[in-house]
Design an enzyme around this catalytic site. Sequence first.
Site, mmCIF file in Angstrom:
data_model
loop_
_atom_site.group_PDB
_atom_site.id
_atom_site.type_symbol
_atom_site.label_atom_id
_atom_site.label_comp_id
_atom_site.label_asym_id
_atom_site.label_seq_id
_atom_site.Cartn_x
_atom_site.Cartn_y
_atom_site.Cartn_z
ATOM 1 N N TYR A 181 -8.507 16.150 -27.352
ATOM 2 C CA TYR A 181 -8.365 16.679 -25.999
ATOM 3 C C TYR A 181 -6.959 17.285 -25.845
ATOM 4 O O TYR A 181 -6.041 16.944 -26.599
ATOM 5 C CB TYR A 181 -8.591 15.529 -25.003
ATOM 6 C CG TYR A 181 -8.439 15.932 -23.564
ATOM 7 C CD1 TYR A 181 -9.344 16.812 -22.974
ATOM 8 C CD2 TYR A 181 -7.392 15.446 -22.789
ATOM 9 C CE1 TYR A 181 -9.200 17.189 -21.651
ATOM 10 C CE2 TYR A 181 -7.241 15.818 -21.466
ATOM 11 C CZ TYR A 181 -8.152 16.698 -20.905
ATOM 12 O OH TYR A 181 -8.001 17.082 -19.599
ATOM 13 N N THR A 183 -4.337 16.888 -24.190
ATOM 14 C CA THR A 183 -3.091 16.109 -24.108
ATOM 15 C C THR A 183 -2.892 15.167 -25.293
ATOM 16 O O THR A 183 -1.882 14.482 -25.362
ATOM 17 C CB THR A 183 -3.110 15.224 -22.843
ATOM 18 O OG1 THR A 183 -4.261 14.374 -22.917
ATOM 19 C CG2 THR A 183 -3.166 16.064 -21.579
ATOM 20 N N LYS A 184 -3.833 15.086 -26.212
ATOM 21 C CA LYS A 184 -3.760 14.081 -27.265
ATOM 22 C C LYS A 184 -2.794 14.497 -28.378
ATOM 23 O O LYS A 184 -2.251 15.594 -28.351
ATOM 24 C CB LYS A 184 -5.169 13.791 -27.804
ATOM 25 C CG LYS A 184 -6.111 13.237 -26.734
ATOM 26 C CD LYS A 184 -5.828 11.783 -26.359
ATOM 27 C CE LYS A 184 -6.298 11.344 -24.987
ATOM 28 N NZ LYS A 184 -7.737 11.255 -24.782
ATOM 29 N N THR A 185 -2.594 13.642 -29.378
ATOM 30 C CA THR A 185 -1.505 13.863 -30.346
ATOM 31 C C THR A 185 -1.728 15.085 -31.228
ATOM 32 O O THR A 185 -0.769 15.684 -31.689
ATOM 33 C CB THR A 185 -1.270 12.622 -31.234
ATOM 34 O OG1 THR A 185 -2.493 12.341 -31.934
ATOM 35 C CG2 THR A 185 -0.855 11.426 -30.407
#
Length: 386
Positions: A181, A183-185
């Site tokens: 997604y 915002t993920k790493t």
Amino acid sequence: MRENFLPFALPDLDESELAEIREALNSGWVTTGPKTKQFESAFAAVVGAKHAIAVNSCTAAMHLALEAIGLKQGDEVITTPYTFAATAEVIRYFDARPVLVDIEPRFFNIDPSLIEAAVTARTRAIMPVHIAGLPADLDPLHEIARRRGIPVIEDAAHAFPSTYRGRLVGTLSDVTCFSFYATKTITTGEGGMICTETDTLAERCRIMALHGISKDAWKRYTAEGSWYYEIIAPGYKYNMTDVAAAMGIAQLRKARTMYERRREIAQAYNAAFSGAGELQIPGDRDDAQHAWHLYMLRLNLDRLRINRAEFMEELKKRNIGASVHFIPLHIHPYYRDTFGYRPEDLPVAYREYMREVSLPIFSKMSGDDVQSVVDAVRAIVVSSRR
Ligand SMILES: *Cc1c(COP(=O)(O)O)cnc(C)c1O
């Protein structure tokens, strides 16, 4: 104070993602195809997994994992209240019951010592979540699961790249589900990955990710493929596109550098806040690598004249974006009303939620950005301490 607003999260994107995406567009193959295959192999190689199946979200990954283990109506799955909506909603898709087990206070992860008491004859799986990117204590979970003959399915949406006792998250349990997604790493805009060592689970997930069809489109339409296919079950439409996978390929190459930058930011925050009695810095494990997807600060509210909402408001006034992870599932209307939970039924999750504030931690943050967060937090603490 900073002049412009620092967002809570921003993806780290540059020319390298554009170059990969351009290649996908120029090839004419925009849905699941060679880029997706390449991303799957590259991801499998990085985590050391036998199978990696790219899908369009971590939610889809977890849904497919539960389908593959044969979850049925009336079954129970043990998980944590301290998570995002996705972890429990996929259990509800089967009309099965998420059995919420409280967290241990140091790391916000499921408390292994409370799991045994929650196991019943209907328990079909245990689903830990590695909050913020710090792995749940998997050994005791695996021990319970082995004894009961049930699988462990990890919600590893925050946990790339994380390690537990020297091994990368992705190979430790029956199925591991990652999120890409925004915002993920690492991100593909929307996306997810299923990792498993078990051939039968991999095969079932792959088929159900694309309409329950026994061959995927890429194999069907390339020269060596054939027109023939069989529908073996009413599957889903969860495949990743090659445009998304192209982005993932570039992100994966940068994953190490991005991780190292987040770790640096976490260390800077820890150094700045560890001496303040009004604050509690995030816990860390000696036997794990924290992916630092989130920096979960806690307020010692008895030492402050303001509550968490006011603290967030003060950050906003100083142009710092912040968030709260997570509003425990059992206090949301749906879970509260469907299963009759009261906040105090899972007291640790409720108490820790009330004093949690997540600070910005993303690789594009500059040294000045980090300093502005430190300054803002310090200024708020100084002006509102008891
Ligand atoms: C983001 C997230 C998910 C869902 O990931 P998607 O890829 O958006 O479906 C699941 N679990 C947790 C803990 C998350 O933070």
